[in-house]
Design an enzyme around this catalytic site. Structure first.
Site, PDB file in Angstrom:
ATOM      1  N   THR A  50       0.859  -1.176   0.000  1.00  0.00           N
ATOM      2  CA  THR A  50       0.000   0.000   0.000  1.00  0.00           C
ATOM      3  C   THR A  50       0.896   1.227   0.000  1.00  0.00           C
ATOM      4  O   THR A  50       2.069   1.140   0.352  1.00  0.00           O
ATOM      5  CB  THR A  50      -0.909   0.029   1.253  1.00  0.00           C
ATOM      6  OG1 THR A  50      -1.773   1.159   1.190  1.00  0.00           O
ATOM      7  CG2 THR A  50      -0.105   0.127   2.534  1.00  0.00           C
ATOM      8  N   ASN A  51       0.329   2.371  -0.373  1.00  0.00           N
ATOM      9  CA  ASN A  51       1.055   3.626  -0.195  1.00  0.00           C
ATOM     10  C   ASN A  51       0.307   4.516   0.772  1.00  0.00           C
ATOM     11  O   ASN A  51       0.606   5.693   0.925  1.00  0.00           O
ATOM     12  CB  ASN A  51       1.307   4.322  -1.537  1.00  0.00           C
ATOM     13  CG  ASN A  51       2.555   3.761  -2.202  1.00  0.00           C
ATOM     14  OD1 ASN A  51       3.557   3.482  -1.534  1.00  0.00           O
ATOM     15  ND2 ASN A  51       2.482   3.544  -3.495  1.00  0.00           N
TER      16      ASN A  51
ATOM     17  N   HIS B  47      -1.483   6.076   6.453  1.00  0.00           N
ATOM     18  CA  HIS B  47      -2.409   5.984   7.584  1.00  0.00           C
ATOM     19  C   HIS B  47      -2.698   4.521   7.909  1.00  0.00           C
ATOM     20  O   HIS B  47      -2.626   4.096   9.061  1.00  0.00           O
ATOM     21  CB  HIS B  47      -3.689   6.750   7.253  1.00  0.00           C
ATOM     22  CG  HIS B  47      -4.724   6.674   8.325  1.00  0.00           C
ATOM     23  ND1 HIS B  47      -4.627   7.400   9.485  1.00  0.00           N
ATOM     24  CD2 HIS B  47      -5.844   5.921   8.433  1.00  0.00           C
ATOM     25  CE1 HIS B  47      -5.655   7.111  10.255  1.00  0.00           C
ATOM     26  NE2 HIS B  47      -6.415   6.209   9.637  1.00  0.00           N
TER      27      HIS B  47
ATOM     28  N   ASP C 108      -7.597  -6.352   0.067  1.00  0.00           N
ATOM     29  CA  ASP C 108      -8.587  -5.873  -0.885  1.00  0.00           C
ATOM     30  C   ASP C 108      -9.930  -5.912  -0.173  1.00  0.00           C
ATOM     31  O   ASP C 108     -10.193  -6.834   0.607  1.00  0.00           O
ATOM     32  CB  ASP C 108      -8.624  -6.741  -2.146  1.00  0.00           C
ATOM     33  CG  ASP C 108      -9.357  -6.026  -3.273  1.00  0.00           C
ATOM     34  OD1 ASP C 108      -9.108  -4.822  -3.473  1.00  0.00           O
ATOM     35  OD2 ASP C 108     -10.217  -6.640  -3.927  1.00  0.00           O
TER      36      ASP C 108
ATOM     37  N   PHE D 261     -14.676   7.104   5.116  1.00  0.00           N
ATOM     38  CA  PHE D 261     -14.479   7.281   3.678  1.00  0.00           C
ATOM     39  C   PHE D 261     -15.425   6.351   2.919  1.00  0.00           C
ATOM     40  O   PHE D 261     -16.173   5.571   3.524  1.00  0.00           O
ATOM     41  CB  PHE D 261     -13.018   6.994   3.297  1.00  0.00           C
ATOM     42  CG  PHE D 261     -12.641   5.532   3.383  1.00  0.00           C
ATOM     43  CD1 PHE D 261     -12.429   4.922   4.603  1.00  0.00           C
ATOM     44  CD2 PHE D 261     -12.523   4.751   2.234  1.00  0.00           C
ATOM     45  CE1 PHE D 261     -12.091   3.579   4.692  1.00  0.00           C
ATOM     46  CE2 PHE D 261     -12.183   3.397   2.302  1.00  0.00           C
ATOM     47  CZ  PHE D 261     -11.969   2.817   3.542  1.00  0.00           C
TER      48      PHE D 261
ATOM     49  N   TYR E 203     -18.086   4.234   1.303  1.00  0.00           N
ATOM     50  CA  TYR E 203     -19.524   4.019   1.511  1.00  0.00           C
ATOM     51  C   TYR E 203     -19.945   4.176   2.977  1.00  0.00           C
ATOM     52  O   TYR E 203     -21.080   3.852   3.324  1.00  0.00           O
ATOM     53  CB  TYR E 203     -19.907   2.624   1.000  1.00  0.00           C
ATOM     54  CG  TYR E 203     -19.636   2.431  -0.482  1.00  0.00           C
ATOM     55  CD1 TYR E 203     -20.577   2.812  -1.440  1.00  0.00           C
ATOM     56  CD2 TYR E 203     -18.431   1.890  -0.927  1.00  0.00           C
ATOM     57  CE1 TYR E 203     -20.327   2.649  -2.793  1.00  0.00           C
ATOM     58  CE2 TYR E 203     -18.164   1.720  -2.283  1.00  0.00           C
ATOM     59  CZ  TYR E 203     -19.112   2.103  -3.205  1.00  0.00           C
ATOM     60  OH  TYR E 203     -18.865   1.952  -4.544  1.00  0.00           O
ATOM     61  N   ASP E 204     -19.056   4.638   3.831  1.00  0.00           N
ATOM     62  CA  ASP E 204     -19.364   4.757   5.259  1.00  0.00           C
ATOM     63  C   ASP E 204     -20.671   5.507   5.558  1.00  0.00           C
ATOM     64  O   ASP E 204     -21.412   5.090   6.453  1.00  0.00           O
ATOM     65  CB  ASP E 204     -18.201   5.439   6.012  1.00  0.00           C
ATOM     66  CG  ASP E 204     -17.052   4.475   6.298  1.00  0.00           C
ATOM     67  OD1 ASP E 204     -17.248   3.257   6.127  1.00  0.00           O
ATOM     68  OD2 ASP E 204     -15.971   4.948   6.699  1.00  0.00           O
TER      69      ASP E 204
HETATM   70  P1  IMP Z   1      -9.465  -0.862  -1.074  1.00  0.00           P
HETATM   71  O1  IMP Z   1      -9.487  -2.317  -0.731  1.00  0.00           O
HETATM   72  O2  IMP Z   1      -8.787  -0.039  -0.002  1.00  0.00           O
HETATM   73  O3  IMP Z   1      -8.953  -0.614  -2.453  1.00  0.00           O
HETATM   74  O4  IMP Z   1     -10.988  -0.373  -1.058  1.00  0.00           O
HETATM   75  C1  IMP Z   1     -11.886  -0.647  -2.099  1.00  0.00           C
HETATM   76  C2  IMP Z   1     -13.102   0.246  -2.017  1.00  0.00           C
HETATM   77  O5  IMP Z   1     -14.076  -0.369  -1.173  1.00  0.00           O
HETATM   78  C3  IMP Z   1     -12.871   1.626  -1.437  1.00  0.00           C
HETATM   79  O6  IMP Z   1     -12.491   2.533  -2.423  1.00  0.00           O
HETATM   80  C4  IMP Z   1     -14.237   1.968  -0.878  1.00  0.00           C
HETATM   81  O7  IMP Z   1     -15.073   2.428  -1.898  1.00  0.00           O
HETATM   82  C5  IMP Z   1     -14.764   0.613  -0.431  1.00  0.00           C
HETATM   83  N1  IMP Z   1     -14.459   0.382   0.988  1.00  0.00           N
HETATM   84  C6  IMP Z   1     -13.566  -0.505   1.493  1.00  0.00           C
HETATM   85  N2  IMP Z   1     -13.528  -0.427   2.842  1.00  0.00           N
HETATM   86  C7  IMP Z   1     -14.399   0.531   3.181  1.00  0.00           C
HETATM   87  C8  IMP Z   1     -14.782   1.088   4.434  1.00  0.00           C
HETATM   88  O8  IMP Z   1     -14.297   0.730   5.529  1.00  0.00           O
HETATM   89  N3  IMP Z   1     -15.712   2.076   4.383  1.00  0.00           N
HETATM   90  C9  IMP Z   1     -16.258   2.513   3.235  1.00  0.00           C
HETATM   91  N4  IMP Z   1     -15.920   2.061   2.040  1.00  0.00           N
HETATM   92  C10 IMP Z   1     -14.993   1.062   2.013  1.00  0.00           C
END
Ligand code: IMP
Length: 192
Positions: free
Chosen positions: A8-9, A12, A69, A148, A150-151
């Site tokens: 990851t980059n 946080h 993911d 962030f 869909y929270d």
């Molecule tokens: P990633 O796995 O960090 O790439 O997240 C994929 C996508 O899933 C994010 O861009 C959000 O749209 C959604 N997502 C993943 N985890 C959360 C969360 O804890 N809250 C809200 N959206 C989430």
């Protein structure tokens, strides 16, 4: 101390996981190992995408590593947005993605959904998966400004407020990612 790459980059995320893992492992970001590639994420499942990312790092750098993911699965939308969570509307704008879910859910009574997170760890050349999920429901309208993605439209089961109305610690204690990371940390602590 062992070095472990977190694919990851997001600083946080890294600090959060480093605090949970403790002193036995030193985490490094992609940037810190000199990886600036746009790592492909073309899988049909969270498992496949997490695996794709950690294998990519392992094959090129021969370093122990893990990646995650995650996304939202809505029952009435046949599991969508799923692996497309980050770009459901065709853009990476989380407001547009969230609005598309609300629009598609208009008038639907079955509002069940869950967040899922899958971590793929490659340690000494062997891959392990750790999964976390949190069941809940999709609101009719957005509420809250924290968090962030869909929270603002997700209420976890047993609660009356959305993830975006919770303090970070409250969300992390029950979230899909928090649960998957807890399993990863327990496994790594057994290895020391
Ligand atoms: P990633 O796995 O960090 O790439 O997240 C994929 C996508 O899933 C994010 O861009 C959000 O749209 C959604 N997502 C993943 N985890 C959360 C969360 O804890 N809250 C809200 N959206 C989430």
């Amino acid at each position: 101390m062992k070095t472990l790459v977190f694919a990851t980059n997001n600083k946080h995320k890294l600090e959060e996981v480093q605090a949970l893992i403790g002193d036995g492992f030193q985490l490094k970001t992609l940037e810190e190992i000199g990886c600036f590639d746009d790592i492909p994420e073309t899988g049909a499942t969270f498992e496949a995408n997490a695996s794709q990312k950690s294998r990519y790092i392992y094959e090129r750098f021969q370093l122990d590593c893990f990646s995650d993911d995650s996304g939202l699965e809505v029952d009435a939308l046949s599991g969508e947005p799923g692996v497309y969570s980050a770009r459901y509307s065709g853009s990476r704008d989380s407001d547009e993605n969230l609005q598309l879910v609300l629009d598609k859910m208009a008038g639907k009574t079955d509002r069940k959904a869950r967040f899922r997170c899958v971590i793929s760890l490659i340690l000494n050349g062997e891959e392990q998966f750790f999964e976390g999920s949190v069941e809940g429901s999709i609101t009719e309208v957005r509420a809250g400004a924290a968090g962030f993605g869909y929270d603002p439209i997700f209420i976890p089961e047993g609660h009356a407020i959305t993830f975006a109305e919770m303090a970070a610690e409250e969300k992390n204690a029950i979230s899909h990612r928090g649960r998957a990371v807890a399993k990863l940390v327990a496994f790594l602590q057994e290895q020391q």
